[in-house]
Design an enzyme around this catalytic site. Sequence first.
Site, PDB file in Angstrom:
ATOM      1  N   TYR A 119       1.102  -1.225   0.142  1.00 26.21           N
ATOM      2  CA  TYR A 119      -0.048   0.063  -0.187  1.00 26.21           C
ATOM      3  C   TYR A 119       0.972   1.270   0.017  1.00 26.21           C
ATOM      4  O   TYR A 119       0.211   2.365  -0.065  1.00 26.21           O
ATOM      5  CB  TYR A 119      -0.789   0.001   1.028  1.00 26.21           C
ATOM      6  CG  TYR A 119      -2.292  -1.008   0.931  1.00 26.21           C
ATOM      7  CD1 TYR A 119      -2.114  -2.152   0.300  1.00 26.21           C
ATOM      8  CD2 TYR A 119      -3.339  -0.266   0.925  1.00 26.21           C
ATOM      9  CE1 TYR A 119      -3.260  -2.880   0.052  1.00 26.21           C
ATOM     10  CE2 TYR A 119      -4.550  -1.041   0.522  1.00 26.21           C
ATOM     11  CZ  TYR A 119      -4.455  -2.359   0.317  1.00 26.21           C
ATOM     12  OH  TYR A 119      -5.506  -2.944  -0.119  1.00 26.21           O
ATOM     13  N   LYS A 167       2.096 -14.809   2.748  1.00 28.88           N
ATOM     14  CA  LYS A 167       2.653 -15.793   1.464  1.00 28.88           C
ATOM     15  C   LYS A 167       3.823 -15.902   1.601  1.00 28.88           C
ATOM     16  O   LYS A 167       4.892 -15.623   0.611  1.00 28.88           O
ATOM     17  CB  LYS A 167       1.962 -15.073   0.217  1.00 28.88           C
ATOM     18  CG  LYS A 167       0.546 -15.267  -0.061  1.00 28.88           C
ATOM     19  CD  LYS A 167       0.039 -16.488   0.005  1.00 28.88           C
ATOM     20  CE  LYS A 167       0.428 -17.155  -1.347  1.00 28.88           C
ATOM     21  NZ  LYS A 167       0.185 -18.697  -1.208  1.00 28.88           N
ATOM     22  N   ASP A 200      -4.183 -17.922   1.402  1.00 28.32           N
ATOM     23  CA  ASP A 200      -5.081 -18.756   0.649  1.00 28.32           C
ATOM     24  C   ASP A 200      -5.713 -19.864   1.508  1.00 28.32           C
ATOM     25  O   ASP A 200      -7.079 -19.957   1.559  1.00 28.32           O
ATOM     26  CB  ASP A 200      -4.378 -19.259  -0.725  1.00 28.32           C
ATOM     27  CG  ASP A 200      -3.020 -19.806  -0.532  1.00 28.32           C
ATOM     28  OD1 ASP A 200      -2.325 -19.854   0.312  1.00 28.32           O
ATOM     29  OD2 ASP A 200      -2.488 -20.296  -1.391  1.00 28.32           O
ATOM     30  N   ASP A 224      -6.186  -6.367   4.456  1.00 28.11           N
ATOM     31  CA  ASP A 224      -7.453  -5.517   3.878  1.00 28.11           C
ATOM     32  C   ASP A 224      -8.205  -6.511   3.123  1.00 28.11           C
ATOM     33  O   ASP A 224      -9.564  -6.513   3.375  1.00 28.11           O
ATOM     34  CB  ASP A 224      -6.872  -4.802   2.498  1.00 28.11           C
ATOM     35  CG  ASP A 224      -8.052  -3.460   2.511  1.00 28.11           C
ATOM     36  OD1 ASP A 224      -8.794  -3.438   3.170  1.00 28.11           O
ATOM     37  OD2 ASP A 224      -7.661  -2.967   1.196  1.00 28.11           O
ATOM     38  N   ASP A 228     -12.415  -7.778   4.828  1.00 25.79           N
ATOM     39  CA  ASP A 228     -13.466  -7.712   3.918  1.00 25.79           C
ATOM     40  C   ASP A 228     -14.408  -9.157   3.979  1.00 25.79           C
ATOM     41  O   ASP A 228     -15.586  -9.150   4.150  1.00 25.79           O
ATOM     42  CB  ASP A 228     -13.415  -7.325   2.580  1.00 25.79           C
ATOM     43  CG  ASP A 228     -13.482  -5.732   2.419  1.00 25.79           C
ATOM     44  OD1 ASP A 228     -13.439  -4.951   3.281  1.00 25.79           O
ATOM     45  OD2 ASP A 228     -13.979  -5.376   1.179  1.00 25.79           O
TER      46      ASP A 228
END
Length: 339
Positions: A119, A167, A200, A224, A228
């Site tokens: 970001y 990851k 994942d 982020d 959601d």
Amino acid sequence: MRGDGIGPEIVDATISLLDSIQERNHFKLHYTFVPAGDSALKEYGDPLPERSIEQFANSDACLKGPVGETIGDINQRLRFGFDLYANIRPARSYKGICPPALRPDIDLIVIRENSEGFYRAIESEVEPGIWTTMGVFTEKGARRLANFAFGYASRNRHMRKVTLATKANIFRKTHGLYLKTFQETARQFSNVNFEHLYADALCARLVRDPQNFDVIVSENLLADLLSDLAGQIAGGLGMTPGTNINYETKRAFFEPTHGSAPDIAGKGIANPIGQVRSAALMLEFLGFANHDTRLTEAATHFEKGIATLLNSPNKENLPIELGGTANTQRVAELISQFF
Ligand code: NAD
């Protein structure tokens, strides 16, 4: 900062609740409204005019509505500018909204690193048609995030597990740094369980067994997305509040996780609960910072009002987003009736 799109509608509904809780609990908040977002860009040529930043720096806390396309500028100047490194996003379900929530017993928080990662958006065109983007990952950033996440879990007795998402199998150095730092920090918090999952796999587990998570923590981009997802499985995007905070400087702003929802703006039908819960987090923060139980109790009343509303079997009382028929104003009225 009332923001854009549905922002002014849900902030105004929240202010009406703040007004009534002050009367009830005998304290006084002094509000100053400052421009922020696409509307500020249009009117003042700047999405976050200097006076908005000054006011933010001089306030005890800031309640912010969602903004639109200028979110990047606002993030840059508030989150990065004031080093608000922790973004806390709780997701809680209630039996009256199940479905759309996947289960009635979801109670977790996502802690998002808020000051680095991709970001930072350091993008460059290396040759025509080929772009690269750079993420920034620091030991300091990973360490303070880990301390914050484990500290949060050890202070909250019903939050006994910290799950780190990375990851690190792909980003071995950068996400690897986060993993190593969290493993080290975990050893200092013997009363908190620690697990690491690849992001994942975590997405799949979160949909399958959301009730098994307490504190999910990750770097900026992954968290982020995960927040959601968590918000949606707990009922809907309009439900999820957020705190952006630097615990050392005590600077913070409070906003819902969702955006300005231009598709429903101006219709008075947005779900204000994420914004109202953001105000509850703000009251809790102000209460602790000022050792004032009237404010922490006010936060509890907000949560109680929301829980009563969302546990109610009466569909007419529910926000339209959750399959009910109550518009923004009506939801706010009901929350204040259930305080
Ligand atoms: P969004 O969150 O605004 O909307 C996604 C979907 O969820 C839409 O269908 C919307 O109607 C619905 N929704 C969101 N909040 C709701 C609520 N309170 N009640 C009922 N339904 C709700 O995401 P988007 O459409 O991708 O983005 C719209 C704008 O918001 C973009 O300009 C984006 O940059 C901005 N944005 C701002 C923030 C922020 O201010 N923190 C965060 C995310 C997106």
